[in-house]
Design a protein around this motif. Structure first.
Motif, PDB file in Angstrom:
ATOM      1  N   LEU A  21     -12.430   8.476   6.181  1.00  0.00           N
ATOM      2  CA  LEU A  21     -13.894   8.558   5.693  1.00  0.00           C
ATOM      3  C   LEU A  21     -14.023   7.169   5.259  1.00  0.00           C
ATOM      4  O   LEU A  21     -15.146   6.571   5.493  1.00  0.00           O
ATOM      5  CB  LEU A  21     -13.916   9.535   4.688  1.00  0.00           C
ATOM      6  CG  LEU A  21     -14.021  10.942   5.210  1.00  0.00           C
ATOM      7  CD1 LEU A  21     -13.995  12.030   3.812  1.00  0.00           C
ATOM      8  CD2 LEU A  21     -14.824  11.360   6.323  1.00  0.00           C
ATOM      9  N   VAL A  22     -13.166   6.675   4.383  1.00  0.00           N
ATOM     10  CA  VAL A  22     -13.584   5.267   4.042  1.00  0.00           C
ATOM     11  C   VAL A  22     -13.689   4.355   5.154  1.00  0.00           C
ATOM     12  O   VAL A  22     -14.643   3.494   5.154  1.00  0.00           O
ATOM     13  CB  VAL A  22     -12.408   4.747   2.899  1.00  0.00           C
ATOM     14  CG1 VAL A  22     -12.286   3.282   2.867  1.00  0.00           C
ATOM     15  CG2 VAL A  22     -12.369   5.551   1.885  1.00  0.00           C
ATOM     16  N   THR A  23     -12.920   4.298   6.306  1.00  0.00           N
ATOM     17  CA  THR A  23     -13.024   3.436   7.434  1.00  0.00           C
ATOM     18  C   THR A  23     -14.251   3.579   7.853  1.00  0.00           C
ATOM     19  O   THR A  23     -15.159   2.812   8.370  1.00  0.00           O
ATOM     20  CB  THR A  23     -12.030   3.852   8.288  1.00  0.00           C
ATOM     21  OG1 THR A  23     -10.694   3.541   7.567  1.00  0.00           O
ATOM     22  CG2 THR A  23     -11.858   2.858   9.507  1.00  0.00           C
ATOM     23  N   LEU A  24     -14.673   4.866   8.117  1.00  0.00           N
ATOM     24  CA  LEU A  24     -15.904   5.381   8.868  1.00  0.00           C
ATOM     25  C   LEU A  24     -17.086   4.676   7.904  1.00  0.00           C
ATOM     26  O   LEU A  24     -18.117   4.152   8.516  1.00  0.00           O
ATOM     27  CB  LEU A  24     -16.020   6.832   9.123  1.00  0.00           C
ATOM     28  CG  LEU A  24     -15.217   7.495  10.182  1.00  0.00           C
ATOM     29  CD1 LEU A  24     -15.218   8.764  10.062  1.00  0.00           C
ATOM     30  CD2 LEU A  24     -15.561   6.680  11.484  1.00  0.00           C
ATOM     31  N   ALA A  25     -17.297   5.185   6.815  1.00  0.00           N
ATOM     32  CA  ALA A  25     -18.396   4.476   6.032  1.00  0.00           C
ATOM     33  C   ALA A  25     -18.470   3.109   5.885  1.00  0.00           C
ATOM     34  O   ALA A  25     -19.485   2.510   5.997  1.00  0.00           O
ATOM     35  CB  ALA A  25     -18.113   4.941   4.414  1.00  0.00           C
ATOM     36  N   ARG A  26     -17.303   2.245   5.980  1.00  0.00           N
ATOM     37  CA  ARG A  26     -17.270   0.871   5.938  1.00  0.00           C
ATOM     38  C   ARG A  26     -17.924   0.253   7.158  1.00  0.00           C
ATOM     39  O   ARG A  26     -18.517  -0.442   7.052  1.00  0.00           O
ATOM     40  CB  ARG A  26     -16.090   0.312   5.588  1.00  0.00           C
ATOM     41  CG  ARG A  26     -15.808  -0.990   5.248  1.00  0.00           C
ATOM     42  CD  ARG A  26     -14.193  -1.826   5.062  1.00  0.00           C
ATOM     43  NE  ARG A  26     -13.348  -1.241   5.983  1.00  0.00           N
ATOM     44  CZ  ARG A  26     -12.180  -0.651   5.728  1.00  0.00           C
ATOM     45  NH1 ARG A  26     -11.970  -0.191   4.576  1.00  0.00           N
ATOM     46  NH2 ARG A  26     -11.334  -0.485   6.897  1.00  0.00           N
ATOM     47  N   ALA A  27     -17.216   0.784   8.339  1.00  0.00           N
ATOM     48  CA  ALA A  27     -17.680   0.366   9.573  1.00  0.00           C
ATOM     49  C   ALA A  27     -19.153   0.756   9.604  1.00  0.00           C
ATOM     50  O   ALA A  27     -19.795  -0.309  10.572  1.00  0.00           O
ATOM     51  CB  ALA A  27     -16.823   0.901  10.556  1.00  0.00           C
ATOM     52  N   ARG A 113     -16.238  -3.202   0.542  1.00  0.00           N
ATOM     53  CA  ARG A 113     -15.198  -3.564   1.263  1.00  0.00           C
ATOM     54  C   ARG A 113     -14.249  -2.175   1.552  1.00  0.00           C
ATOM     55  O   ARG A 113     -13.316  -2.098   2.098  1.00  0.00           O
ATOM     56  CB  ARG A 113     -14.266  -4.465   0.506  1.00  0.00           C
ATOM     57  CG  ARG A 113     -14.714  -5.887   0.614  1.00  0.00           C
ATOM     58  CD  ARG A 113     -13.841  -6.835  -0.216  1.00  0.00           C
ATOM     59  NE  ARG A 113     -13.897  -6.172  -1.669  1.00  0.00           N
ATOM     60  CZ  ARG A 113     -13.931  -6.598  -2.896  1.00  0.00           C
ATOM     61  NH1 ARG A 113     -14.277  -7.799  -3.028  1.00  0.00           N
ATOM     62  NH2 ARG A 113     -13.722  -5.934  -3.646  1.00  0.00           N
ATOM     63  N   GLY A 114     -14.471  -0.991   0.850  1.00  0.00           N
ATOM     64  CA  GLY A 114     -13.875   0.177   0.833  1.00  0.00           C
ATOM     65  C   GLY A 114     -12.773   0.412  -0.359  1.00  0.00           C
ATOM     66  O   GLY A 114     -12.170   1.295  -0.160  1.00  0.00           O
ATOM     67  N   THR A 115     -12.930  -0.367  -1.377  1.00  0.00           N
ATOM     68  CA  THR A 115     -12.281  -0.328  -2.669  1.00  0.00           C
ATOM     69  C   THR A 115     -12.936   0.676  -3.530  1.00  0.00           C
ATOM     70  O   THR A 115     -13.768   0.202  -3.795  1.00  0.00           O
ATOM     71  CB  THR A 115     -12.000  -1.555  -3.174  1.00  0.00           C
ATOM     72  OG1 THR A 115     -11.455  -2.629  -2.519  1.00  0.00           O
ATOM     73  CG2 THR A 115     -11.040  -1.442  -4.501  1.00  0.00           C
ATOM     74  N   LEU A 116     -12.270   1.828  -3.470  1.00  0.00           N
ATOM     75  CA  LEU A 116     -12.839   2.831  -4.434  1.00  0.00           C
ATOM     76  C   LEU A 116     -12.762   2.536  -5.934  1.00  0.00           C
ATOM     77  O   LEU A 116     -11.602   1.955  -6.409  1.00  0.00           O
ATOM     78  CB  LEU A 116     -12.207   4.131  -4.142  1.00  0.00           C
ATOM     79  CG  LEU A 116     -12.201   4.727  -2.595  1.00  0.00           C
ATOM     80  CD1 LEU A 116     -11.584   6.010  -2.335  1.00  0.00           C
ATOM     81  CD2 LEU A 116     -13.674   4.532  -2.132  1.00  0.00           C
TER      82      LEU A 116
END
Length: 122
Positions: A21-27, A113-116
């Motif tokens: 999910l992090v990868t999809l949101a970031r992209a 950047r995807g850092t939560l």
């Protein structure tokens, strides 16, 4: 996020499905250059990713678009949400997650950047 919900540190290690999910949101956010990108996993394991829509005649948050896609696809609920961007998660988005999926759904927030940096439950 308001003080009405408990904001906590995100888990030290995300499950593989939440990392997706992090990868999809970031992209999605990077591709569109939107204020936020979001991704959700529904109760059937399907994922939906979206960006903020900011048109003069239509404004929808990234989470709102994800929820709309899940509802339109016949989903019965959500298991997890990730939203990335500068702004915190809006109370209206948390309310929508809770209305659609019920209480206890983790909503993870992070930077572009995807850092939560935080997790809140619906």
């Amino acid at each position: 996020m308001s003080d009405a919900r408990t904001r906590t540190e995100p888990p030290a290690t995300l499950e593989a499905e939440d990392k997706k999910l992090v990868t999809l949101a970031r992209a999605t956010r990077a591709r569109t250059q939107a204020a936020q990108g979001a991704a959700v996993r529904d109760s059937d394991g399907r994922t939906y990713a979206a960006a903020t829509v900011a048109l003069p005649s239509l404004a929808v948050s990234a989470i709102g678009v994800c929820i709309a896609m899940a509802v339109a696809s016949g989903s019965g609920g959500l298991e997890a949400v990730v939203v990335l961007g500068e702004d915190d998660v809006a109370e209206t988005d948390l309310a929508a997650v809770a209305e659609f999926a019920g209480p206890g759904v983790p909503v993870h927030h992070g930077d572009a950047r995807g850092t939560l940096d935080a997790t809140v439950l619906s």
